[in-house]
Scaffold this motif. Structure first.
Motif, mmCIF file in Angstrom:
data_model
loop_
_atom_site.group_PDB
_atom_site.id
_atom_site.type_symbol
_atom_site.label_atom_id
_atom_site.label_comp_id
_atom_site.label_asym_id
_atom_site.label_seq_id
_atom_site.Cartn_x
_atom_site.Cartn_y
_atom_site.Cartn_z
ATOM 1 N N GLY A 58 0.995 -0.893 -0.040
ATOM 2 C CA GLY A 58 -0.298 -0.209 -0.155
ATOM 3 C C GLY A 58 1.256 0.763 -0.032
ATOM 4 O O GLY A 58 0.578 2.201 0.087
ATOM 5 N N ARG A 59 2.269 1.251 -0.331
ATOM 6 C CA ARG A 59 2.758 2.352 -0.111
ATOM 7 C C ARG A 59 3.430 2.814 -1.083
ATOM 8 O O ARG A 59 4.044 2.733 -2.454
ATOM 9 C CB ARG A 59 4.524 2.216 0.466
ATOM 10 N N HIS A 60 1.998 3.732 -2.024
ATOM 11 C CA HIS A 60 1.961 3.476 -3.817
ATOM 12 C C HIS A 60 2.968 4.362 -3.940
ATOM 13 O O HIS A 60 2.733 4.987 -5.013
ATOM 14 C CB HIS A 60 -0.029 4.056 -4.684
ATOM 15 N N ASP A 71 -5.384 7.271 -8.085
ATOM 16 C CA ASP A 71 -4.734 8.966 -8.345
ATOM 17 C C ASP A 71 -4.733 9.535 -10.191
ATOM 18 O O ASP A 71 -4.735 11.075 -9.685
ATOM 19 C CB ASP A 71 -4.225 9.087 -7.654
ATOM 20 N N ASP A 73 -1.366 -3.584 8.058
ATOM 21 C CA ASP A 73 -1.203 -2.314 7.395
ATOM 22 C C ASP A 73 -1.603 -2.219 6.141
ATOM 23 O O ASP A 73 -1.872 -3.074 5.622
ATOM 24 C CB ASP A 73 1.159 -2.822 6.985
ATOM 25 N N ASP A 109 -3.450 1.350 4.423
ATOM 26 C CA ASP A 109 -4.788 2.569 4.696
ATOM 27 C C ASP A 109 -5.598 2.654 3.945
ATOM 28 O O ASP A 109 -6.486 2.605 3.901
ATOM 29 C CB ASP A 109 -3.608 4.527 4.620
ATOM 30 N N PHE A 110 -5.105 2.029 2.820
ATOM 31 C CA PHE A 110 -5.639 2.182 1.034
ATOM 32 C C PHE A 110 -7.103 1.104 1.843
ATOM 33 O O PHE A 110 -8.023 0.986 1.617
ATOM 34 C CB PHE A 110 -5.057 2.249 0.430
ATOM 35 N N ALA A 123 -8.369 8.729 4.957
ATOM 36 C CA ALA A 123 -7.872 8.079 4.692
ATOM 37 C C ALA A 123 -7.040 8.167 3.248
ATOM 38 O O ALA A 123 -6.291 8.057 2.710
ATOM 39 C CB ALA A 123 -8.362 6.750 5.332
ATOM 40 N N ARG A 139 -4.841 10.792 2.485
ATOM 41 C CA ARG A 139 -3.698 10.592 3.031
ATOM 42 C C ARG A 139 -2.703 9.621 2.080
ATOM 43 O O ARG A 139 -1.778 10.038 2.225
ATOM 44 C CB ARG A 139 -4.054 10.051 4.777
ATOM 45 N N CYS A 140 -3.451 8.551 1.591
ATOM 46 C CA CYS A 140 -2.437 7.537 0.937
ATOM 47 C C CYS A 140 -2.644 7.947 -0.753
ATOM 48 O O CYS A 140 -2.317 7.514 -1.901
ATOM 49 C CB CYS A 140 -2.756 6.606 1.392
#
Length: 654
Positions: free
Chosen positions: A341-343, A380, A519, A521-522, A554, A557-558
């Motif tokens: 999820g660390r896009h 995004d 973990d 967020d998305f 959320a 944020r991501c």
């Protein structure tokens, strides 16, 4: 002696690595000093186009023209000066090469010395490739020449110069090498095709290499063939390629057994073997070993370990002058970060990977990078950006048989549809990938797309169509392949429990609780948004607002702006404005519900799609849309889309 002589020395220096971007400035300057060239000549050379970098290396544009314009005797004199200036073991291959080029008739003894020097530590892969190719040209024995050409091709491959590697291998075809040399040539051919060619061809070459190569290389060939089968999505071929060695016999055997067993009912033993591979990489320094351990970590479900190994592989590739491994390390790192999820990090590494893959001629890696970027863009970016990356991935995937890249690209397109409320289209894209059948997606990726398929099917009013996929996903989840899977499974079960409100509510709550222990967020935001949407439909707006607010924050944020916009619309539907600005111009005359419908239509949604997205009936959409047309004075959906897009276009600030 003038600037022309300095330029010729520089151009001659490139002959030790003709495809290199820069040459050793110290070597050229020592040769220039020995020729009596002073500072004035060097300054004049710089004015004539010679460039000096901060690290002391030199670059000369048009060097080929400078070299070929000189007479043969002048070129030999330049090489003689460079050979004398190449002192020390670091410069031994370059010195020998310049000595050979300085001689009118070099002999086989010089060739043997070049071949020996090319195998010493120090020279770059490009320098080794050049030295070995020259050594082959100076060798009379056809078998020895073939062996040197294969070694030169392998060094060119390692330098990230696949075209040069293939040129050298073509020369081997004109000889009649022994089986061992044929096996090594097949290995290099296969490794080249693995990064830039059809996967079926790569596998065939690598299996031939496994039969002909000595044991030290045969295992590497088989594992590379298995990598081709993996990319093809052929599980049976993959198992055949890795074989069935006993677990724990050796690191390579642990890897083969673990990767094969982890995909079937022996998954517990397989994961144990893969964890041994990951643990065994603690002291590894070679990029290949780290990349293999990173792949093992991904299949074992330890995504954080895969990211760490990807970072180490990237550092090792840079330190070892390992051109082909650099984009592969970036691919592992980008994919691992995507899974966690660390896009933003995934995008940064995938974009760097695109540049590295292009520079080293690795179109297959390029396709995977585009697929990863398409998945990130589905959070995004506009649908056009997602389609561009997905199309680039699918173009190469279709020609080279990259089933994994094609599956990721289709998943990205479906996720973009889902973010925009086009649930029927998303379900249609994902159905063939996740259901059993000949068009199914890649065996290691398809289960990751099941939660999106279930969401799309449920919101499209066809939950029964997803039940078989959820049953398979349940088995997959129990094996621990993904840390997010348990929460996603609970969310899927909630979406399928439409006829049992108490069960659906409980499953949504369970999913959120499981997200809190993992973990990402998305994925948590997606669950909160779906729960809030479900609560709004159940006419429980107070609870819905709490969850939708959490989801909106959320998503923002991501960086998932597309999903944030959709959640903001849901929040507005509960009667709460999420802090967005007032609609501009004539759109301000519309009610909130009319504005939501106008925006959906401007995006190209049909009345039925708008109804599904906003949880109202198609008749309600039709009623509001007629009022919107009358209020705004437009006569068609095209006119409405033009008006909305013009009114909401961002204002440029000077």
């Amino acid at each position: 002696m003038t600037a022309r002589h300095v330029l010729l020395l520089t151009a001659a220096a490139y002959e030790s690595d003709p495809e290199g971007a820069r040459v050793d400035g110290g070597l050229v300057l020592r040769a220039a000093a020995a020729a009596g060239l002073g500072a004035d000549a060097l300054d004049a050379a710089e004015r004539a186009g010679l460039e000096r970098s901060p690290d002391g290396r030199l670059r000369l544009a048009g060097r080929r023209a400078v070299y070929e314009a000189a007479r043969p005797a002048q070129r030999r004199a330049a090489h003689r000066l460079l050979a004398e200036a190449a002192a020390g073991e670091r410069h031994r291959p370059a010195g020998l090469l310049h000595r050979a080029l300085a001689a009118p008739y070099p002999d086989s003894r010089t060739g043997a010395e070049l071949a020996a020097a090319a195998r010493l530590p120090g020279p770059s892969h490009g320098e080794r490739a050049t030295a070995l190719a020259h050594a082959a040209a100076l060798t009379a024995d056809p078998a020895v020449r073939a062996d040197l050409l294969v070694a030169a091709a392998d060094q060119a491959r390692r330098a990230g110069r696949p075209h040069r590697a293939r040129e050298l291998l073509d020369q081997v075809g004109e000889l009649t090498p022994p089986d061992e040399v044929r096996g090594n040539a097949a290995l290099v051919h296969g490794l080249l095709a693995l990064r830039d060619g059809p996967m079926a061809d790569a596998r065939a070459c690598l299996l031939l290499a496994a039969r002909l190569c000595p044991p030290a290389h045969a295992l590497d060939a088989r594992l590379a063939a298995a990598e081709a089968s993996w990319a093809l999505g052929d599980m049976e071929a993959y198992r055949e390629d890795v074989g069935e060695p006993r677990a724990g016999a050796a690191t390579g055997h642990d890897y083969g057994f673990g990767m094969s067993a982890a995909l079937d009912d022996r998954y517990a033993a397989g994961r144990a073997a893969l964890r041994r591979v990951v643990a065994g990489a603690a002291d590894a320094g070679a990029p290949d070993a780290l990349l293999r351990a990173g792949a093992a970590a991904l299949v074992a479900g330890d995504v954080d370990a895969a990211c760490l190994l990807g970072s180490r592989a990237l550092a090792a590739a840079r330190a070892h002058d390992a051109g082909p491994e650099l984009p592969r390390a970036l691919e592992l790192l980008a994919y691992g970060e995507l899974r966690t999820g660390r896009h933003a990090r995934a995008r940064a590494h995938a974009e760097e990977g695109l540049r590295a893959a292009r520079a080293t001629g690795q179109r297959n890696v390029l396709a995977h990078m585009h697929a990863i970027l398409a998945l990130v863009a589905s959070l995004d970016s506009d649908a056009e950006t997602v389609a561009r990356h997905a199309g680039a991935a699918q173009d190469v995937a279709a020609r080279h048989g990259l089933v994994q890249a094609a599956t990721l690209a289709q998943w990205a397109l479906a996720r973009a549809d889902l973010a925009r409320g086009r649930v029927a289209e998303a379900a249609a894209r994902l159905g063939p990938l996740v259901r059993p059948g000949p068009r199914r997606g890649h065996f290691a990726v398809r289960m990751l797309a099941v939660p999106c398929f279930v969401e799309a099917s449920a919101l499209a009013g066809d939950p029964d169509g997803a039940r078989a996929a959820v049953a398979e996903f349940t088995v997959w989840t129990e094996r621990g392949y993904d840390p997010q899977a348990l929460a996603q499974l609970a969310r899927c079960q909630a979406l399928l429990a439409a006829g049992d409100p108490a069960r659906a509510d409980a499953r949504f709550a369970e999913a959120l609780a499981r997200h809190d222990r993992a973990d990402g967020d998305f994925e948590r935001a997606r669950t909160a948004a779906l729960h809030g949407q479900w609560l709004r439909r159940a006419r429980r707006p107070a609870r819905a607002r709490v969850l939708l607010r959490d989801a909106l924050v959320a998503f923002e944020r991501c960086g998932a702006t597309v999903w944030a916009d959709r959640t903001a619309a849901e929040l507005r539907a509960t009667g709460e404005a999420p802090g967005h600005r007032e609609p501009p111009g004539r759109l301000a005359e519309l009610t909130p519900q009319q504005l939501r419908i106008a925006r959906c239509v401007a995006e190209g949604a049909t009345n039925r799609e708008v109804a599904l997205r906003l949880s109202v009936s198609p008749r309600t959409v039709d009623h509001h849309l007629r009022n919107v047309f009358a209020q705004l004075g437009v006569r068609s959906r095209v006119e409405l889309a033009r008006l909305v897009n013009h009114a909401e276009r961002p204002v440029a600030h000077s």
